[in-house]
Structures are given as C-alpha cells and as structure tokens.
Motif scaffolding. Structure first.
Motif, short mmCIF file in Angstrom:
data_model
loop_
_atom_site.label_atom_id
_atom_site.label_comp_id
_atom_site.label_asym_id
_atom_site.label_seq_id
_atom_site.Cartn_x
_atom_site.Cartn_y
_atom_site.Cartn_z
N SER A 75 0.81 -1.22 0.00
CA SER A 75 0.00 0.00 0.00
C SER A 75 0.84 1.28 0.00
CB SER A 75 -0.95 0.00 1.18
OG SER A 75 -0.23 -0.07 2.39
N PHE A 76 2.14 1.19 0.31
CA PHE A 76 3.00 2.36 0.34
C PHE A 76 3.81 2.54 -0.94
CE2 PHE A 76 2.86 1.31 5.00
CZ PHE A 76 2.00 2.34 5.33
N LEU A 77 3.61 1.66 -1.91
CA LEU A 77 4.41 1.69 -3.14
C LEU A 77 3.74 2.53 -4.22
CD1 LEU A 77 5.40 -2.08 -3.42
CD2 LEU A 77 6.68 -0.23 -2.34
N ASN A 78 4.56 3.23 -5.00
CA ASN A 78 4.01 3.88 -6.18
C ASN A 78 3.96 2.82 -7.29
OD1 ASN A 78 6.54 3.75 -7.56
ND2 ASN A 78 7.16 5.72 -6.68
N LEU A 79 3.42 3.19 -8.44
CA LEU A 79 3.21 2.23 -9.52
C LEU A 79 4.52 1.61 -10.00
CD1 LEU A 79 1.02 0.90 -11.14
CD2 LEU A 79 1.15 2.76 -12.78
N GLN A 80 5.56 2.42 -10.11
CA GLN A 80 6.86 1.93 -10.56
C GLN A 80 7.45 0.94 -9.54
OE1 GLN A 80 9.74 5.03 -11.20
NE2 GLN A 80 11.07 3.72 -12.42
N GLN A 81 7.34 1.26 -8.27
CA GLN A 81 7.84 0.36 -7.22
C GLN A 81 7.04 -0.94 -7.18
OE1 GLN A 81 7.31 3.20 -4.08
NE2 GLN A 81 9.51 3.64 -3.93
N LEU A 82 5.71 -0.83 -7.36
CA LEU A 82 4.86 -2.03 -7.39
C LEU A 82 5.27 -2.94 -8.53
CD1 LEU A 82 2.40 -3.58 -6.28
CD2 LEU A 82 1.01 -2.28 -7.91
N GLU A 83 5.56 -2.36 -9.68
CA GLU A 83 5.99 -3.16 -10.82
C GLU A 83 7.32 -3.86 -10.53
OE1 GLU A 83 5.54 -5.12 -14.21
OE2 GLU A 83 4.04 -3.79 -13.35
N ALA A 84 8.24 -3.14 -9.89
CA ALA A 84 9.54 -3.73 -9.54
C ALA A 84 9.38 -4.89 -8.56
CB ALA A 84 10.47 -2.66 -8.96
N VAL A 85 8.50 -4.72 -7.57
CA VAL A 85 8.25 -5.80 -6.60
C VAL A 85 7.57 -6.98 -7.29
CG1 VAL A 85 6.88 -6.43 -4.56
CG2 VAL A 85 8.22 -4.31 -4.57
N SER A 86 6.69 -6.68 -8.24
CA SER A 86 6.02 -7.73 -8.99
C SER A 86 7.02 -8.57 -9.78
CB SER A 86 5.00 -7.09 -9.94
OG SER A 86 4.36 -8.06 -10.71
N VAL A 87 7.96 -7.90 -10.45
CA VAL A 87 8.99 -8.60 -11.21
C VAL A 87 9.89 -9.40 -10.27
CG1 VAL A 87 11.07 -8.25 -12.62
CG2 VAL A 87 8.97 -7.02 -13.16
N LYS A 88 10.30 -8.79 -9.16
CA LYS A 88 11.18 -9.47 -8.20
C LYS A 88 10.48 -10.70 -7.62
CE LYS A 88 14.78 -8.31 -7.09
NZ LYS A 88 16.10 -8.73 -7.60
N THR A 89 9.18 -10.60 -7.37
CA THR A 89 8.41 -11.74 -6.85
C THR A 89 8.38 -12.87 -7.86
OG1 THR A 89 7.05 -10.26 -5.51
CG2 THR A 89 6.17 -12.45 -5.94
N THR A 90 8.14 -12.55 -9.10
CA THR A 90 8.12 -13.57 -10.16
C THR A 90 9.47 -14.27 -10.27
OG1 THR A 90 6.45 -12.34 -11.39
CG2 THR A 90 7.71 -13.98 -12.61
N GLU A 91 10.54 -13.49 -10.25
CA GLU A 91 11.89 -14.06 -10.35
C GLU A 91 12.21 -14.94 -9.15
OE1 GLU A 91 14.34 -10.59 -10.70
OE2 GLU A 91 13.86 -10.29 -12.83
N ALA A 92 11.91 -14.44 -7.95
CA ALA A 92 12.22 -15.20 -6.74
C ALA A 92 11.39 -16.48 -6.67
CB ALA A 92 11.98 -14.33 -5.50
N LEU A 93 10.16 -16.42 -7.13
CA LEU A 93 9.31 -17.62 -7.16
C LEU A 93 9.92 -18.68 -8.07
CD1 LEU A 93 6.70 -18.60 -5.90
CD2 LEU A 93 5.45 -17.55 -7.76
N ALA A 94 10.41 -18.26 -9.23
CA ALA A 94 11.06 -19.21 -10.16
C ALA A 94 12.33 -19.79 -9.54
CB ALA A 94 11.37 -18.51 -11.48
N GLU A 95 13.08 -18.96 -8.83
CA GLU A 95 14.32 -19.44 -8.20
C GLU A 95 14.03 -20.45 -7.10
OE1 GLU A 95 16.94 -15.35 -8.91
OE2 GLU A 95 15.84 -15.63 -7.03
N THR A 96 12.98 -20.20 -6.32
CA THR A 96 12.66 -21.17 -5.26
C THR A 96 12.19 -22.49 -5.87
OG1 THR A 96 10.40 -20.27 -5.00
CG2 THR A 96 12.10 -19.44 -3.50
N LYS A 97 11.46 -22.42 -6.98
CA LYS A 97 11.04 -23.66 -7.66
C LYS A 97 12.25 -24.46 -8.12
CE LYS A 97 6.59 -22.12 -9.49
NZ LYS A 97 5.84 -21.81 -10.72
N THR A 98 13.26 -23.76 -8.62
CA THR A 98 14.48 -24.44 -9.08
C THR A 98 15.18 -25.14 -7.92
OG1 THR A 98 14.76 -22.86 -10.88
CG2 THR A 98 16.71 -24.11 -10.21
N ILE A 99 15.30 -24.45 -6.80
CA ILE A 99 15.96 -25.07 -5.64
C ILE A 99 15.16 -26.27 -5.16
CG2 ILE A 99 16.57 -24.75 -3.20
CD1 ILE A 99 17.52 -21.97 -3.88
N LEU A 100 13.85 -26.16 -5.14
CA LEU A 100 13.02 -27.29 -4.71
C LEU A 100 13.16 -28.47 -5.68
CD1 LEU A 100 9.85 -25.42 -3.43
CD2 LEU A 100 11.62 -26.55 -2.07
#
Length: 159
Positions: free
Chosen positions: A78-103
């Motif tokens: 709720s404290f993020l602007n649109l650009q920050q939200l997009e960056a967190v969205s991308v980081k979440t997608t990347e980190a999710l893929a990385e955790t899948k790889t480790i699993l």
C-alpha cells in the motif's frame, strides 16, 4: 505374462489392461494392471533438466535467492508507487522461479541425506516456506491491482 503385455477383458468400459508390476501387494504375490494406452496416444513425459549441484554450490545459490526473496517480501504494497509495485512484482516472479528451481534440485538428494544433513534440511524447509510466502505475495499483488488500481484482468506481464 511379461511386463508390458496387454490382457483383454470382455467386460466393462475398459477392455485392455497392461501388466505393470509383478510380485506386488503386501504378500508379494499380486500382479498390478492398469488400463492400456497405446504408445501413440501416450503423453510424453517431460522432464526438465535440473543439473546436479553440490551442497556448497547449493548454499551459494540459496544465499542469492534469500536476498531476492527479502526484496520481494519486504515492502508493504500500500506504500508503493506504480513503478515500485511493478519492480516488486517482477522481483516476486523471479524469486518464485528461483525457489522452484531449488526445490527441484532437492530431488537429487536422498531422503536420508535430507534427514541427516541439518543444513541441507533447513535449506529446503526454508525454501519451501519462501515458495509459499512468494505465492501469497503474488496473489496479494493481483488483488491489490484489482482493488486499488481498478485493473479488471491482469495482463501476462504482471503477476
């Protein structure tokens, strides 16, 4: 009968049964049959090539993933602007893929190794926790976009 041979039964909707295992069951004297599927109709088994990895290298990979997970989970949406939200969205997608790889890499270790090596067991348990947290974060981002940005349908480039 040999393994893989088909047995024909003139009863019920399934007519052909393939022998897949002998010496099965509690007593070891049962045969296991499954409905036969001709090879041409069978779906190919798709196995992603997951490279073998040593425990020290896996630890290094985990440390990188750990940093990425922290970046994805840290900010309050709720404290993020649109650009920050997009960056967190991308980081979440990347980190999710990385955790899948480790699993997926965990499958190369035996259950005994995962039980006896505490560091390895903790690494995979923490990765499992991260995976669930990141999945929840992805859902939060989707819901945030709908509730606060008025997006009706999330595009393919968003979480």
């Amino acid at each position: 009968m040999k393994l893989g041979e088909v047995f024909h039964v003139d009863y019920g909707p399934t007519r052909d049964w393939a022998l897949v295992k002998k010496n099965a069951g509690f007593s070891g004297n049962h045969w296991i049959f499954i409905p036969d599927k001709p090879i041409g109709n069978a779906k190919p088994l798709i196995k992603k090539h997951i490279p073998k990895v040593s425990i020290p290298r896996l630890n290094k990979l985990f440390n990188v993933v750990y940093d990425n997970v922290q970046e994805a989970l840290k900010p309050e949406l709720s404290f993020l602007n649109l650009q920050q939200l997009e960056a967190v969205s991308v980081k979440t997608t990347e980190a999710l893929a990385e955790t899948k790889t480790i699993l997926a890499m965990s499958k190369q270790f035996s259950q005994q190794q995962l039980i006896n090596d505490i560091q390895l067991a903790n690494l995979f348990e923490t990765t499992r926790t991260f995976y669930h947290q990141l999945s929840n974060r992805a859902e939060q981002i989707k819901q945030f976009r709908v509730d606060f940005l008025g997006e009706m349908e999330v595009g393919s480039d968003h979480i």
